[in-house]
Scaffold this active site. Structure first.
Site, PDB file in Angstrom:
ATOM      1  N   SER A 157       0.866  -1.190   0.000  1.00  0.00           N
ATOM      2  CA  SER A 157       0.000   0.000   0.000  1.00  0.00           C
ATOM      3  C   SER A 157       0.895   1.229   0.000  1.00  0.00           C
ATOM      4  O   SER A 157       2.049   1.160   0.464  1.00  0.00           O
ATOM      5  CB  SER A 157      -0.853   0.003   1.271  1.00  0.00           C
ATOM      6  N   TYR A 192      -2.895  -1.480  10.438  1.00  0.00           N
ATOM      7  CA  TYR A 192      -2.963  -1.699   8.981  1.00  0.00           C
ATOM      8  C   TYR A 192      -1.696  -1.169   8.308  1.00  0.00           C
ATOM      9  O   TYR A 192      -1.041  -1.881   7.536  1.00  0.00           O
ATOM     10  CB  TYR A 192      -4.201  -1.011   8.391  1.00  0.00           C
TER      11      TYR A 192
HETATM   12  N1  LIG Z   1      -8.440  -0.093  -2.047  1.00  0.00           N
HETATM   13  C1  LIG Z   1      -7.389   0.578  -1.581  1.00  0.00           C
HETATM   14  O1  LIG Z   1      -7.443   1.811  -1.426  1.00  0.00           O
HETATM   15  C2  LIG Z   1      -6.130  -0.143  -1.240  1.00  0.00           C
HETATM   16  C3  LIG Z   1      -4.958   0.624  -1.063  1.00  0.00           C
HETATM   17  C4  LIG Z   1      -3.784  -0.041  -0.738  1.00  0.00           C
HETATM   18  C5  LIG Z   1      -3.768  -1.413  -0.609  1.00  0.00           C
HETATM   19  N2  LIG Z   1      -4.905  -2.115  -0.793  1.00  0.00           N
HETATM   20  C6  LIG Z   1      -4.843  -3.576  -0.607  1.00  0.00           C
HETATM   21  O2  LIG Z   1      -5.414  -4.219  -1.713  1.00  0.00           O
HETATM   22  C7  LIG Z   1      -5.904  -5.498  -1.322  1.00  0.00           C
HETATM   23  C8  LIG Z   1      -7.327  -5.679  -1.841  1.00  0.00           C
HETATM   24  O3  LIG Z   1      -8.168  -4.751  -1.197  1.00  0.00           O
HETATM   25  P1  LIG Z   1      -9.459  -4.115  -1.896  1.00  0.00           P
HETATM   26  O4  LIG Z   1      -9.298  -2.655  -1.840  1.00  0.00           O
HETATM   27  O5  LIG Z   1      -9.726  -4.767  -3.191  1.00  0.00           O
HETATM   28  O6  LIG Z   1     -10.586  -4.452  -0.792  1.00  0.00           O
HETATM   29  P2  LIG Z   1     -11.803  -5.488  -0.813  1.00  0.00           P
HETATM   30  O7  LIG Z   1     -12.695  -5.223  -1.972  1.00  0.00           O
HETATM   31  O8  LIG Z   1     -12.383  -5.430   0.552  1.00  0.00           O
HETATM   32  O9  LIG Z   1     -11.109  -6.895  -1.061  1.00  0.00           O
HETATM   33  C9  LIG Z   1     -10.484  -7.613  -0.050  1.00  0.00           C
HETATM   34  C10 LIG Z   1     -10.487  -9.074  -0.445  1.00  0.00           C
HETATM   35  O10 LIG Z   1      -9.777  -9.815   0.544  1.00  0.00           O
HETATM   36  C11 LIG Z   1     -10.524 -10.977   0.837  1.00  0.00           C
HETATM   37  N3  LIG Z   1     -10.268 -11.403   2.222  1.00  0.00           N
HETATM   38  C12 LIG Z   1     -10.256 -10.632   3.331  1.00  0.00           C
HETATM   39  N4  LIG Z   1     -10.041 -11.385   4.413  1.00  0.00           N
HETATM   40  C13 LIG Z   1      -9.904 -12.664   3.977  1.00  0.00           C
HETATM   41  C14 LIG Z   1      -9.672 -13.900   4.621  1.00  0.00           C
HETATM   42  N5  LIG Z   1      -9.549 -13.999   5.962  1.00  0.00           N
HETATM   43  N6  LIG Z   1      -9.592 -15.023   3.863  1.00  0.00           N
HETATM   44  C15 LIG Z   1      -9.718 -14.950   2.522  1.00  0.00           C
HETATM   45  N7  LIG Z   1      -9.942 -13.807   1.850  1.00  0.00           N
HETATM   46  C16 LIG Z   1     -10.042 -12.682   2.579  1.00  0.00           C
HETATM   47  C17 LIG Z   1     -11.982 -10.581   0.631  1.00  0.00           C
HETATM   48  O11 LIG Z   1     -12.753 -11.726   0.272  1.00  0.00           O
HETATM   49  P3  LIG Z   1     -13.856 -12.405   1.221  1.00  0.00           P
HETATM   50  O12 LIG Z   1     -14.476 -11.311   2.053  1.00  0.00           O
HETATM   51  O13 LIG Z   1     -14.790 -13.047   0.248  1.00  0.00           O
HETATM   52  O14 LIG Z   1     -13.086 -13.380   2.029  1.00  0.00           O
HETATM   53  C18 LIG Z   1     -11.877  -9.653  -0.564  1.00  0.00           C
HETATM   54  O15 LIG Z   1     -11.963 -10.367  -1.769  1.00  0.00           O
HETATM   55  C19 LIG Z   1      -5.795  -5.539   0.211  1.00  0.00           C
HETATM   56  O16 LIG Z   1      -4.615  -6.241   0.577  1.00  0.00           O
HETATM   57  C20 LIG Z   1      -5.645  -4.076   0.576  1.00  0.00           C
HETATM   58  O17 LIG Z   1      -4.982  -3.893   1.801  1.00  0.00           O
HETATM   59  C21 LIG Z   1      -6.088  -1.527  -1.117  1.00  0.00           C
END
Ligand SMILES: NC(=O)c1ccc[n+]([C@@H]2O[C@H](COP(=O)([O-])OP(=O)(O)OC[C@H]3O[C@@H](n4cnc5c(N)ncnc54)[C@H](OP(=O)(O)O)[C@@H]3O)[C@@H](O)[C@H]2O)c1
Length: 250
Positions: free
Chosen positions: A138, A151
């Protein structure tokens, strides 16, 4: 990283960045396997994208992760890329003694789970041609958002871990760190409609273009990331830390 003909496992493929990348890599001619806990969303993504395979697994459960990896490798022995994307983000008030369950869940999901997943796959991947491990950190790995202390710390740890892994696997497996900026997803409440955040489609377009470079950059940084990524190197760390945290309103 090869662009087509790969077999790619993407954790957190049920929503947000993971789902968007799964659909793009699938459309580009790769075999894509997604994982997540929500079966209904696995079914939705696989129905909308015939050929994508879906597996239900809770990545914080070590025994379940091991069984999941064995199942995926049995079903898809050509697996050569993993994108360890699953993650959670919660705000925490660390200024008073608190229930640490959010902190512990974030460490388990964002740090322990990808370390464990990569460990379960490393021997297999080392024996594959064109193998790659993609970690997901991130912008907050580089300048922390004070409202999300654990986080931000897990993402700084993923940045560090990615560098060590890249060194140890050099010549065998490419290690690529994807460091998203703020992107419109459901990671936190209200984030999907926050106009200050990068639209998911724009983010995915930029990421896919960077993945397609030869060689693939060790860090995938889209256009808005350098504000945080290079703050320290450019001598504006303190000002950037203040700007980030003032803009968040805490
Ligand atoms: N969006 C941003 O601004 C941003 C910025 C920097 C980094 N990131 C990183 O990008 C990645 C994806 O995030 P996103 O923004 O796409 O958010 P998101 O839509 O909430 O996606 C998170 C995903 O992680 C899965 N997940 C969470 N806990 C889990 C568990 N215990 N077991 C298996 N799967 C799990 C969820 O699937 P289920 O709920 O179906 O399990 C979901 O598919 C994350 O690592 C996040 O930290 C995002």
């Amino acid at each position: 990283m090869r662009q087509t003909g790969n077999t790619i496992l993407i954790t957190g493929g049920t929503s947000g960045i993971g789902r968007a990348l799964a659909e793009r890599f699938h459309a580009a001619g790769n075999k894509v396997i997604i994982a997540g806990r929500r079966q209904a969303l696995l079914d939705e993504v696989t129905a909308a994208n015939p050929g994508i395979a879906g597996y239900a697994v809770d990545m914080v459960d070590g025994a379940a992760t091991d069984a999941f990896v064995q199942g995926v490798l049995a079903d898809h022995p050509a697996l050569n890329i993993v994108i360890a994307n699953a993650g959670i983000m919660r705000a925490e008030d660390a200024s008073h003694r608190r229930d640490l369950s959010d902190a512990e869940e974030m460490i388990a999901t964002n740090l322990t789970a990808p370390i464990r997943l990569i460990d379960a796959l490393v021997d297999h991947l080392s024996a594959q041609a064109d193998a790659a491990i993609v970690t997901v950190s991130s912008g907050l790995a580089f300048v922390p958002l004070a409202a999300t202390p654990t986080y931000s710390a897990t993402k700084a740890a993923i940045h560090s871990y990615s560098q060590s892994l890249r060194w140890q696997l050099r010549g065998k497996v490419e290690v690529i760190e994807l460091a998203p900026p703020a992107v419109q997803t459901d990671l936190t409440p209200g984030q999907a409609t926050n106009a200050a955040y990068m639209p998911l489609q724009q983010f995915t377009d930029e990421v896919m273009a960077l993945f397609a470079l030869t060689p693939t950059p060790a860090e995938i940084q889209v256009s808005t990331l350098p504000f945080l990524r290079h703050a320290e190197a450019e001598g504006r760390y303190d000002a950037t830390f203040e700007a980030l945290n003032n803009s968040y309103g805490h």
